[in-house]
Scaffold this motif. Structure first.
Motif, PDB file in Angstrom:
ATOM      1  N   MET A   1      -4.595  66.829 -48.512  1.00 21.00           N
ATOM      2  CA  MET A   1      -3.670  65.386 -48.077  1.00 21.00           C
ATOM      3  C   MET A   1      -1.824  65.307 -49.074  1.00 21.00           C
ATOM      4  O   MET A   1      -1.748  65.351 -50.367  1.00 21.00           O
ATOM      5  N   THR A   2      -0.656  65.710 -48.071  1.00 21.76           N
ATOM      6  CA  THR A   2       0.168  65.251 -48.744  1.00 21.76           C
ATOM      7  C   THR A   2       0.422  63.619 -48.317  1.00 21.76           C
ATOM      8  O   THR A   2      -0.359  63.117 -47.498  1.00 21.76           O
ATOM      9  N   TYR A   3       1.447  63.735 -48.878  1.00 23.39           N
ATOM     10  CA  TYR A   3       2.288  62.514 -48.563  1.00 23.39           C
ATOM     11  C   TYR A   3       4.076  62.185 -49.550  1.00 23.39           C
ATOM     12  O   TYR A   3       4.377  63.125 -50.163  1.00 23.39           O
ATOM     13  N   THR A   4       4.634  60.670 -49.219  1.00 23.28           N
ATOM     14  CA  THR A   4       5.887  60.890 -49.481  1.00 23.28           C
ATOM     15  C   THR A   4       6.218  59.442 -50.149  1.00 23.28           C
ATOM     16  O   THR A   4       5.757  58.547 -49.632  1.00 23.28           O
ATOM     17  N   VAL A   5       6.245  59.538 -51.131  1.00 19.21           N
ATOM     18  CA  VAL A   5       7.066  58.389 -51.901  1.00 19.21           C
ATOM     19  C   VAL A   5       7.831  57.773 -51.774  1.00 19.21           C
ATOM     20  O   VAL A   5       9.234  58.650 -51.894  1.00 19.21           O
ATOM     21  N   VAL A   6       8.403  56.525 -50.659  1.00 13.46           N
ATOM     22  CA  VAL A   6       9.813  55.955 -49.985  1.00 13.46           C
ATOM     23  C   VAL A   6       9.945  54.749 -51.030  1.00 13.46           C
ATOM     24  O   VAL A   6       9.458  54.064 -51.657  1.00 13.46           O
ATOM     25  N   ILE A   7      11.353  55.449 -51.355  1.00 19.88           N
ATOM     26  CA  ILE A   7      11.816  54.267 -53.026  1.00 19.88           C
ATOM     27  C   ILE A   7      13.018  53.643 -52.259  1.00 19.88           C
ATOM     28  O   ILE A   7      13.746  54.553 -52.627  1.00 19.88           O
ATOM     29  N   PRO A   8      13.080  52.587 -51.486  1.00 20.77           N
ATOM     30  CA  PRO A   8      14.267  51.191 -51.832  1.00 20.77           C
ATOM     31  C   PRO A   8      14.965  51.259 -52.650  1.00 20.77           C
ATOM     32  O   PRO A   8      14.535  50.556 -53.773  1.00 20.77           O
ATOM     33  N   VAL A   9      16.524  51.634 -52.711  1.00 22.80           N
ATOM     34  CA  VAL A   9      17.289  51.315 -54.345  1.00 22.80           C
ATOM     35  C   VAL A   9      18.813  50.699 -54.105  1.00 22.80           C
ATOM     36  O   VAL A   9      19.589  51.036 -52.707  1.00 22.80           O
ATOM     37  N   LEU A  10      19.087  49.671 -54.066  1.00 25.69           N
ATOM     38  CA  LEU A  10      20.350  49.048 -54.772  1.00 25.69           C
ATOM     39  C   LEU A  10      20.500  48.369 -55.406  1.00 25.69           C
ATOM     40  O   LEU A  10      20.753  48.337 -56.107  1.00 25.69           O
ATOM     41  N   ASN A  11      22.025  50.069 -56.182  1.00 19.90           N
ATOM     42  CA  ASN A  11      22.168  49.523 -58.014  1.00 19.90           C
ATOM     43  C   ASN A  11      21.133  49.543 -58.590  1.00 19.90           C
ATOM     44  O   ASN A  11      19.929  50.158 -58.382  1.00 19.90           O
ATOM     45  N   GLN A  12      20.685  48.883 -59.883  1.00 18.07           N
ATOM     46  CA  GLN A  12      19.961  49.332 -60.319  1.00 18.07           C
ATOM     47  C   GLN A  12      19.509  50.838 -60.738  1.00 18.07           C
ATOM     48  O   GLN A  12      18.120  51.063 -60.886  1.00 18.07           O
ATOM     49  N   LEU A  13      20.378  51.282 -61.106  1.00 15.79           N
ATOM     50  CA  LEU A  13      20.373  53.243 -62.072  1.00 15.79           C
ATOM     51  C   LEU A  13      19.309  53.234 -62.839  1.00 15.79           C
ATOM     52  O   LEU A  13      18.867  53.507 -62.868  1.00 15.79           O
ATOM     53  N   LYS A  14      19.454  51.986 -63.508  1.00 20.22           N
ATOM     54  CA  LYS A  14      18.276  52.239 -65.138  1.00 20.22           C
ATOM     55  C   LYS A  14      16.452  52.179 -64.661  1.00 20.22           C
ATOM     56  O   LYS A  14      16.131  52.489 -65.307  1.00 20.22           O
ATOM     57  N   PHE A  15      16.501  51.251 -63.814  1.00 24.14           N
ATOM     58  CA  PHE A  15      14.923  50.965 -63.278  1.00 24.14           C
ATOM     59  C   PHE A  15      14.564  52.662 -62.130  1.00 24.14           C
ATOM     60  O   PHE A  15      13.335  52.628 -62.514  1.00 24.14           O
ATOM     61  N   THR A  16      15.029  52.568 -61.764  1.00 24.28           N
ATOM     62  CA  THR A  16      15.524  53.700 -61.003  1.00 24.28           C
ATOM     63  C   THR A  16      14.839  55.253 -61.351  1.00 24.28           C
ATOM     64  O   THR A  16      13.858  55.438 -60.950  1.00 24.28           O
ATOM     65  N   ARG A  17      15.597  55.186 -62.654  1.00 20.78           N
ATOM     66  CA  ARG A  17      15.967  56.792 -63.094  1.00 20.78           C
ATOM     67  C   ARG A  17      13.867  56.379 -63.692  1.00 20.78           C
ATOM     68  O   ARG A  17      13.681  57.593 -63.681  1.00 20.78           O
ATOM     69  N   LEU A  18      13.812  55.798 -64.433  1.00 23.77           N
ATOM     70  CA  LEU A  18      12.767  55.292 -65.131  1.00 23.77           C
ATOM     71  C   LEU A  18      11.334  55.816 -64.526  1.00 23.77           C
ATOM     72  O   LEU A  18      10.115  55.995 -64.082  1.00 23.77           O
ATOM     73  N   CYS A  19      12.019  54.862 -63.055  1.00 25.77           N
ATOM     74  CA  CYS A  19      10.778  55.100 -61.712  1.00 25.77           C
ATOM     75  C   CYS A  19       9.977  56.645 -61.503  1.00 25.77           C
ATOM     76  O   CYS A  19       9.422  57.216 -61.318  1.00 25.77           O
TER      77      CYS A  19
END
Length: 269
Positions: free
Chosen positions: A1-19
């Motif tokens: 079973m394959t999957y792709t995790v799609v993460i939209p971002v707009l700035n807020q790098l601190k949280f994107t990095r943690l995620c």
């Protein structure tokens, strides 16, 4: 079973990095992550450029949440597409456990349990204890927009997420309504749990623009094909169902599938 995790971002790098770091540390392969950068103006583009193992798409303009969801879903060739906010922390095996529970319960669209608010507790320690208690608990007929996984066959039946920018903040509800009308089995499971800091990007955009809402709720309900009475009935049904779920789950387990962190404690939702 394959999957792709799609993460939209707009700035807020601190949280994107943690995620992203929590995903990778939790066993999600880097190649299974797809970050959609909606024209960030902070250090996000530079960080993505240095993360060679993490696929990303950079947009010249902000397509909005729905636009990024649709873009990532269309780009992916995996069996499942997981649409994920960037302001979350994922526990070990979070994605694998979510999809295994979906297959086990027969859900074609599925969300994990959700802990929202301040991270003033030890999520790393609390998450496995929480899952051990709630792993067999489900809510059928509802998913949330913070994280929901869509089986590829659903796109053939229901289509992709709506790209209408006027939906701002209602994209998940529009997709939920569409799924329910097409008889798609949707649900939420306690087999895994996320910490959600709480709509960080949306709050920043509202503060910057000085608006109370990023979308038009009246337009959103029209888009869902609901007039005034249908909207009132839908909201009342959702509220009643949520109250029933919360009451039953708290009585049986002392916790629920959706909790808000307030003043050092939990409020059940």
């Amino acid at each position: 079973m394959t999957y792709t995790v799609v993460i939209p971002v707009l700035n807020q790098l601190k949280f994107t990095r943690l995620c992203v770091e929590s995903l990778l540390a939790g066993g999600t392969p880097a190649a299974s992550v797809l970050v959609i950068d909606n024209a960030s103006t902070d250090d996000t583009p530079a960080w993505l450029a240095n993360e060679a193992g993490v696929p990303s798409i950079t947009n010249r303009v902000n397509l909005g949440c729905g636009g990024a969801w649709a873009q990532g879903s269309f780009h992916s060739q995996a069996d499942w597409v997981v649409l994920l906010n960037n302001d979350v922390i994922v526990p070990p095996n979070g994605m694998a456990d979510l999809l295994a529970a979906a297959e086990r319960e027969g859900f074609d669209v599925v969300s994990p349990a959700l802990l929202e608010g301040a991270l003033d507790y030890d999520f790393t320690t609390y998450a496995p204890t929480y899952v051990n208690e709630m792993k067999g608990v489900t809510r059928t007929g509802w998913f949330h927009g913070v994280c929901f996984a869509i089986k590829r066959s659903v796109f053939e039946t229901v289509g992709y997420p709506d790209t209408d920018r006027l939906l701002g903040g209602h994209e998940d509800k529009e997709y939920l309504v569409r799924c329910l009308r097409h008889g798609v089995r949707v649900g939420t499971v306690g087999a895994t749990v996320l910490h959600h800091f709480g709509s960080i990007t949306q709050k920043a955009m509202k503060k910057e623009s000085g608006v109370k809402s990023l979308g038009d709720r009246h337009h959103a309900y029209q888009r869902m094909g609901m007039g005034w009475w249908a909207r009132k009935r839908f909201k009342a049904q959702q509220r009643k169902q949520t109250e029933d779920w919360s009451r039953d789950e708290s009585a049986a387990h002392g916790i629920t599938l959706h909790m808000l962190r307030e003043n050092g404690g939990w409020r059940f939702v």
